[in-house]
Design a protein around this motif. Sequence first.
Motif, PDB file in Angstrom:
ATOM      1  N   ASP A 187      -6.533  -2.300   3.468  1.00  0.00           N
ATOM      2  CA  ASP A 187      -7.892  -2.647   3.047  1.00  0.00           C
ATOM      3  C   ASP A 187      -7.996  -4.131   2.724  1.00  0.00           C
ATOM      4  N   ARG A 188      -6.945  -4.677   2.157  1.00  0.00           N
ATOM      5  CA  ARG A 188      -6.958  -6.083   1.735  1.00  0.00           C
ATOM      6  C   ARG A 188      -6.752  -6.982   2.944  1.00  0.00           C
ATOM      7  N   LEU A 189      -7.573  -8.027   3.009  1.00  0.00           N
ATOM      8  CA  LEU A 189      -7.642  -8.859   4.211  1.00  0.00           C
ATOM      9  C   LEU A 189      -6.305  -9.498   4.613  1.00  0.00           C
ATOM     10  N   PRO A 190      -5.572 -10.137   3.707  1.00  0.00           N
ATOM     11  CA  PRO A 190      -4.325 -10.784   4.169  1.00  0.00           C
ATOM     12  C   PRO A 190      -3.349  -9.792   4.809  1.00  0.00           C
ATOM     13  N   ALA A 223      -4.079  -6.793   6.115  1.00  0.00           N
ATOM     14  CA  ALA A 223      -4.669  -6.247   7.342  1.00  0.00           C
ATOM     15  C   ALA A 223      -4.549  -7.242   8.497  1.00  0.00           C
ATOM     16  N   VAL A 224      -4.806  -8.527   8.211  1.00  0.00           N
ATOM     17  CA  VAL A 224      -4.697  -9.555   9.257  1.00  0.00           C
ATOM     18  C   VAL A 224      -3.254  -9.663   9.734  1.00  0.00           C
ATOM     19  N   ARG A 225      -2.313  -9.638   8.791  1.00  0.00           N
ATOM     20  CA  ARG A 225      -0.896  -9.710   9.172  1.00  0.00           C
ATOM     21  C   ARG A 225      -0.495  -8.528  10.052  1.00  0.00           C
ATOM     22  N   GLN A 226      -0.957  -7.338   9.678  1.00  0.00           N
ATOM     23  CA  GLN A 226      -0.642  -6.151  10.476  1.00  0.00           C
ATOM     24  C   GLN A 226      -1.259  -6.243  11.867  1.00  0.00           C
ATOM     25  N   LEU A 227      -2.512  -6.666  11.944  1.00  0.00           N
ATOM     26  CA  LEU A 227      -3.193  -6.755  13.232  1.00  0.00           C
ATOM     27  C   LEU A 227      -2.525  -7.791  14.136  1.00  0.00           C
ATOM     28  N   SER A 261      -1.244   6.428   3.778  1.00  0.00           N
ATOM     29  CA  SER A 261      -2.042   7.657   3.884  1.00  0.00           C
ATOM     30  C   SER A 261      -1.859   8.541   2.661  1.00  0.00           C
ATOM     31  N   VAL A 262      -0.615   8.665   2.194  1.00  0.00           N
ATOM     32  CA  VAL A 262      -0.352   9.459   0.984  1.00  0.00           C
ATOM     33  C   VAL A 262      -0.999   8.801  -0.220  1.00  0.00           C
ATOM     34  N   ALA A 263      -0.871   7.484  -0.334  1.00  0.00           N
ATOM     35  CA  ALA A 263      -1.462   6.769  -1.470  1.00  0.00           C
ATOM     36  C   ALA A 263      -2.977   6.954  -1.503  1.00  0.00           C
ATOM     37  N   LEU A 264      -3.612   6.899  -0.343  1.00  0.00           N
ATOM     38  CA  LEU A 264      -5.065   7.114  -0.287  1.00  0.00           C
ATOM     39  C   LEU A 264      -5.435   8.531  -0.716  1.00  0.00           C
ATOM     40  N   ALA A 265      -4.582   9.482  -0.341  1.00  0.00           N
ATOM     41  CA  ALA A 265      -4.880  10.878  -0.661  1.00  0.00           C
ATOM     42  C   ALA A 265      -4.780  11.156  -2.159  1.00  0.00           C
ATOM     43  N   VAL A 266      -3.925  10.403  -2.859  1.00  0.00           N
ATOM     44  CA  VAL A 266      -3.681  10.727  -4.277  1.00  0.00           C
ATOM     45  C   VAL A 266      -4.281   9.715  -5.256  1.00  0.00           C
ATOM     46  N   ARG A 267      -4.798   8.587  -4.771  1.00  0.00           N
ATOM     47  CA  ARG A 267      -5.163   7.507  -5.686  1.00  0.00           C
ATOM     48  C   ARG A 267      -6.321   7.846  -6.626  1.00  0.00           C
ATOM     49  N   ASP A 268      -7.170   8.802  -6.239  1.00  0.00           N
ATOM     50  CA  ASP A 268      -8.319   9.132  -7.076  1.00  0.00           C
ATOM     51  C   ASP A 268      -8.038  10.262  -8.061  1.00  0.00           C
ATOM     52  N   GLU A 269      -6.868  10.864  -7.970  1.00  0.00           N
ATOM     53  CA  GLU A 269      -6.512  11.960  -8.873  1.00  0.00           C
ATOM     54  C   GLU A 269      -5.650  11.433 -10.019  1.00  0.00           C
ATOM     55  N   PRO A 270      -5.842  11.944 -11.247  1.00  0.00           N
ATOM     56  CA  PRO A 270      -5.025  11.473 -12.373  1.00  0.00           C
ATOM     57  C   PRO A 270      -3.528  11.629 -12.116  1.00  0.00           C
ATOM     58  N   ALA A 271      -3.119  12.769 -11.575  1.00  0.00           N
ATOM     59  CA  ALA A 271      -1.697  12.968 -11.289  1.00  0.00           C
ATOM     60  C   ALA A 271      -1.238  12.018 -10.185  1.00  0.00           C
ATOM     61  N   GLY A 272      -2.116  11.751  -9.232  1.00  0.00           N
ATOM     62  CA  GLY A 272      -1.779  10.822  -8.160  1.00  0.00           C
ATOM     63  C   GLY A 272      -1.605   9.411  -8.685  1.00  0.00           C
ATOM     64  N   LYS A 273      -2.484   8.993  -9.585  1.00  0.00           N
ATOM     65  CA  LYS A 273      -2.347   7.665 -10.191  1.00  0.00           C
ATOM     66  C   LYS A 273      -1.037   7.568 -10.951  1.00  0.00           C
ATOM     67  N   ASP A 274      -0.669   8.643 -11.603  1.00  0.00           N
ATOM     68  CA  ASP A 274       0.592   8.656 -12.347  1.00  0.00           C
ATOM     69  C   ASP A 274       1.778   8.498 -11.388  1.00  0.00           C
ATOM     70  N   ALA A 282      -0.676   1.681 -11.151  1.00  0.00           N
ATOM     71  CA  ALA A 282      -1.144   2.243  -9.886  1.00  0.00           C
ATOM     72  C   ALA A 282      -1.783   1.162  -9.015  1.00  0.00           C
ATOM     73  N   GLU A 283      -2.539   0.291  -9.656  1.00  0.00           N
ATOM     74  CA  GLU A 283      -3.150  -0.831  -8.938  1.00  0.00           C
ATOM     75  C   GLU A 283      -2.094  -1.745  -8.332  1.00  0.00           C
ATOM     76  N   LEU A 284      -1.002  -1.931  -9.063  1.00  0.00           N
ATOM     77  CA  LEU A 284       0.104  -2.766  -8.569  1.00  0.00           C
ATOM     78  C   LEU A 284       0.710  -2.165  -7.292  1.00  0.00           C
ATOM     79  N   GLU A 285       0.911  -0.857  -7.296  1.00  0.00           N
ATOM     80  CA  GLU A 285       1.482  -0.191  -6.116  1.00  0.00           C
ATOM     81  C   GLU A 285       0.491  -0.205  -4.949  1.00  0.00           C
ATOM     82  N   LEU A 286      -0.794   0.029  -5.231  1.00  0.00           N
ATOM     83  CA  LEU A 286      -1.803  -0.014  -4.170  1.00  0.00           C
ATOM     84  C   LEU A 286      -1.893  -1.420  -3.571  1.00  0.00           C
ATOM     85  N   LYS A 287      -1.799  -2.419  -4.436  1.00  0.00           N
ATOM     86  CA  LYS A 287      -1.856  -3.803  -3.956  1.00  0.00           C
ATOM     87  C   LYS A 287      -0.671  -4.100  -3.046  1.00  0.00           C
TER      88      LYS A 287
END
Length: 202
Positions: free
Chosen positions: A6-9, A11-15, A137-150, A188-193
């Motif tokens: 999602d983050r531009l740097p 995503a650009v590197r991957q592309l 994909s796993v992170a996206l699936a769990v990021r909105d759930e309290p247990a997933g954030k944990d 959780a934000e650190l891992e998502l970043k």
Amino acid sequence: MKFYADRLPTAVRQLVTDILVVVWVYLWIRVALWVRDVVQKLAVPGQKLESAGSGIADNLADAGGKVGRVPLVGDQLTKPFNGAADAARSIADAGHQQQELVDQLALILPLMALAVPLALVLFLWLPLRIRWIRRASVALAVRDEPAGKDLLALRALASRPLSELARLGPDIAQSWRAGDAAAVEALAELELKRLGLRRGRS
């Protein structure tokens, strides 16, 4: 499935990396085709040799047949022509064998040229790319759930450098163990970043 961050740097590197890999594979395929074309040109002398040998053998056999009709000595006169025709056929066979060898090289050498570049793609780049896709994909699936954030917070505690964790506070681990929502959210934000993903809904 999540293919790009999602983050531009990130995503650009991957592309850019994906495009470079595609270009890399395409260029090596072109090199392999060029090698094949160059090697196949080596078959031209063999083709000429086979054609010339076959032509000479046919002409000598035809001449031997005509000489063989001469009364009394025809059989004797035919032997040199037959021997020369056999020698010409041997030359034609040598030309044919040379073409077969060139055909084998035209298959083997391009494959050898492609082997290492494709191995680098298949065994280095592709596993890393697939691993990121799975983790994201796993992170996206769990990021909105309290247990997933944990879980994401725990992953960050286990894998992020101490310098990054220390910036969240000296007692970040204690706060996480105590179930502090702000600490869990920050970790959780650190891992998502790290994965190049944005936080979900709060």
